[in-house]
Design an enzyme around this catalytic site. Structure first.
Site, mmCIF file in Angstrom:
data_model
loop_
_atom_site.group_PDB
_atom_site.id
_atom_site.type_symbol
_atom_site.label_atom_id
_atom_site.label_comp_id
_atom_site.label_asym_id
_atom_site.label_seq_id
_atom_site.Cartn_x
_atom_site.Cartn_y
_atom_site.Cartn_z
ATOM 1 N N HIS A 87 -4.662 2.877 -7.056
ATOM 2 C CA HIS A 87 -3.376 3.581 -6.943
ATOM 3 C C HIS A 87 -2.802 4.077 -8.263
ATOM 4 O O HIS A 87 -2.243 5.161 -8.306
ATOM 5 C CB HIS A 87 -2.299 2.750 -6.219
ATOM 6 C CG HIS A 87 -0.948 3.399 -6.183
ATOM 7 N ND1 HIS A 87 -0.671 4.523 -5.426
ATOM 8 C CD2 HIS A 87 0.209 3.105 -6.825
ATOM 9 C CE1 HIS A 87 0.603 4.869 -5.605
ATOM 10 N NE2 HIS A 87 1.155 4.038 -6.447
ATOM 11 N N HIS A 109 -4.163 -1.459 -2.668
ATOM 12 C CA HIS A 109 -3.598 -0.216 -3.198
ATOM 13 C C HIS A 109 -2.137 -0.470 -3.547
ATOM 14 O O HIS A 109 -1.280 -0.537 -2.666
ATOM 15 C CB HIS A 109 -3.739 0.852 -2.103
ATOM 16 C CG HIS A 109 -3.557 2.237 -2.614
ATOM 17 N ND1 HIS A 109 -4.553 2.931 -3.247
ATOM 18 C CD2 HIS A 109 -2.490 3.068 -2.595
ATOM 19 C CE1 HIS A 109 -4.108 4.127 -3.578
ATOM 20 N NE2 HIS A 109 -2.862 4.238 -3.208
ATOM 21 N N HIS A 133 -4.343 4.997 -10.996
ATOM 22 C CA HIS A 133 -5.244 5.967 -11.643
ATOM 23 C C HIS A 133 -5.561 5.571 -13.092
ATOM 24 O O HIS A 133 -6.154 6.358 -13.819
ATOM 25 C CB HIS A 133 -4.678 7.404 -11.647
ATOM 26 C CG HIS A 133 -4.283 7.918 -10.307
ATOM 27 N ND1 HIS A 133 -4.075 9.258 -10.052
ATOM 28 C CD2 HIS A 133 -4.054 7.287 -9.131
ATOM 29 C CE1 HIS A 133 -3.713 9.434 -8.782
ATOM 30 N NE2 HIS A 133 -3.694 8.248 -8.214
ATOM 31 N N GLU A 165 -7.795 8.857 -1.225
ATOM 32 C CA GLU A 165 -6.502 9.335 -0.725
ATOM 33 C C GLU A 165 -5.999 10.589 -1.436
ATOM 34 O O GLU A 165 -5.076 11.231 -0.951
ATOM 35 C CB GLU A 165 -5.434 8.240 -0.792
ATOM 36 C CG GLU A 165 -4.995 7.943 -2.193
ATOM 37 C CD GLU A 165 -3.576 7.390 -2.253
ATOM 38 O OE1 GLU A 165 -2.892 7.354 -1.234
ATOM 39 O OE2 GLU A 165 -3.181 7.002 -3.352
ATOM 40 N N ASN A 166 -6.598 10.943 -2.577
ATOM 41 C CA ASN A 166 -6.119 12.112 -3.329
ATOM 42 C C ASN A 166 -7.183 13.185 -3.533
ATOM 43 O O ASN A 166 -7.099 13.951 -4.486
ATOM 44 C CB ASN A 166 -5.578 11.667 -4.696
ATOM 45 C CG ASN A 166 -4.303 10.857 -4.545
ATOM 46 O OD1 ASN A 166 -3.425 11.212 -3.781
ATOM 47 N ND2 ASN A 166 -4.220 9.749 -5.259
ATOM 48 N N ASN A 210 -1.064 5.258 0.024
ATOM 49 C CA ASN A 210 0.252 5.797 0.394
ATOM 50 C C ASN A 210 0.225 7.288 0.748
ATOM 51 O O ASN A 210 1.107 7.771 1.440
ATOM 52 C CB ASN A 210 1.264 5.541 -0.733
ATOM 53 C CG ASN A 210 0.754 5.986 -2.081
ATOM 54 O OD1 ASN A 210 -0.357 5.630 -2.484
ATOM 55 N ND2 ASN A 210 1.549 6.757 -2.795
ATOM 56 N N HIS A 211 -0.800 8.027 0.288
ATOM 57 C CA HIS A 211 -0.897 9.458 0.615
ATOM 58 C C HIS A 211 -1.827 9.725 1.808
ATOM 59 O O HIS A 211 -2.224 10.870 2.029
ATOM 60 C CB HIS A 211 -1.402 10.249 -0.595
ATOM 61 C CG HIS A 211 -0.462 10.217 -1.759
ATOM 62 N ND1 HIS A 211 0.856 10.620 -1.667
ATOM 63 C CD2 HIS A 211 -0.642 9.837 -3.048
ATOM 64 C CE1 HIS A 211 1.435 10.481 -2.851
ATOM 65 N NE2 HIS A 211 0.556 9.992 -3.700
HETATM 66 FE FE LIG Z 1 -1.735 5.837 -4.071
#
Ligand SMILES: [Fe+2]
Length: 250
Positions: free
Chosen positions: A168, A143, A170, A31-32, A59-60
């Site tokens: 999520h 997540h 990290h 997601e990132n 969420n991203h």
């Molecule tokens: Fe996230």
């Protein structure tokens, strides 16, 4: 995975790492990957080409234009299942592992300290039943922000799925374990990306935003790149036998 440093580490190291570990299936939370927030179709394709069998999000997921139509047509790049019926994409993927066994991957988001439209508890049982009907091995990417919620979901799913892997935050947690019913679990798999940072972001920028409460444009950091994750060993009928944290300097 986080930003360009995470992408480079995966491009360069994932194929050899898969061979070294003898991994029959590889799941990446992506997601990132796009400059530290979101993903594009092109970058998702690159992750799949680098050796990921399934890419999960969070969420991203919808930070970047065009990703909705990409997710609608993708079978292997999935977003959290509790985003609601009108949201593009799906929350469940089923792939064939290298040894021929079907593996279902479920992506679900927590509701504590993050914004999600549907409680994970409302959908998790049906989702897991749907996954189990299609594959003996079921892996859940949960997540979520809160350690308590991650442990609660893993405990709730113990014996029904092969693994519940938290993502999520990290930050890799030191609690990888096999639960009594045979489900592997870890609160957070950690981050493949730059660790000389505040969870991937240039530390000075993150600190400035927190100290001053002013808008600051975040940039991915570059130093201290590590590949982090977990390696789960399981039987062909989906019972986890071992879980090991991966933490490799890139
Ligand atoms: Fe996230």
């Amino acid at each position: 995975m986080f930003g360009p440093p995470g992408r480079v580490a995966v491009d360069e190291r994932l194929p050899a790492l898969r061979e070294e570990l003898g991994a029959d299936v590889c799941i990446v939370n992506g997601e990132n990957v796009a400059d530290g927030a979101g993903i594009t179709g092109k970058l998702a394709d690159r992750l799949l080409a680098a050796g990921a069998d399934v890419v999960t999000l969070g969420n991203h997921a919808f930070r970047r234009d065009g990703i909705g139509s990409y997710l609608d047509s993708s079978e292997r790049v999935i977003r959290p299942a509790n985003f609601g019926a009108a949201t593009p994409g799906r929350g469940l993927a089923v792939v064939e592992a290298r040894n021929g066994v079907a593996v279902a991957v479920v992506n679900l988001m927590g509701q504590l300290f993050v914004d999600v439209p549907i409680s994970p508890w409302e959908v998790v049982d049906d989702l897991v039943a749907e996954a189990r009907a299609q594959a003996p091995i079921v892996v859940v990417d949960f997540h979520a922000e809160a350690t308590s919620e991650k442990i609660a979901i893993a405990t709730w799913l113990d014996s029904r799925v092969t693994a519940v892997i938290g993502t999520h935050t990290h930050v890799q947690t030191n609690d990888a374990r096999i639960l009594p019913g045979g489900t592997a679990a870890v609160t957070d798999a950690g981050m493949t990306g730059p660790h000389d940072s505040v969870i991937g972001v240039e530390a000075e920028l993150a600190i400035r935003r927190m100290r001053t409460r002013q808008p600051v444009r975040f940039q991915p950091a570059h130093g201290g790149v590590r590949i982090e994750g977990v390696f789960v060993d399981c039987t062909d009928d989906g019972r986890a036998e071992a879980i090991e944290l991966l933490r490799i300097s890139a």
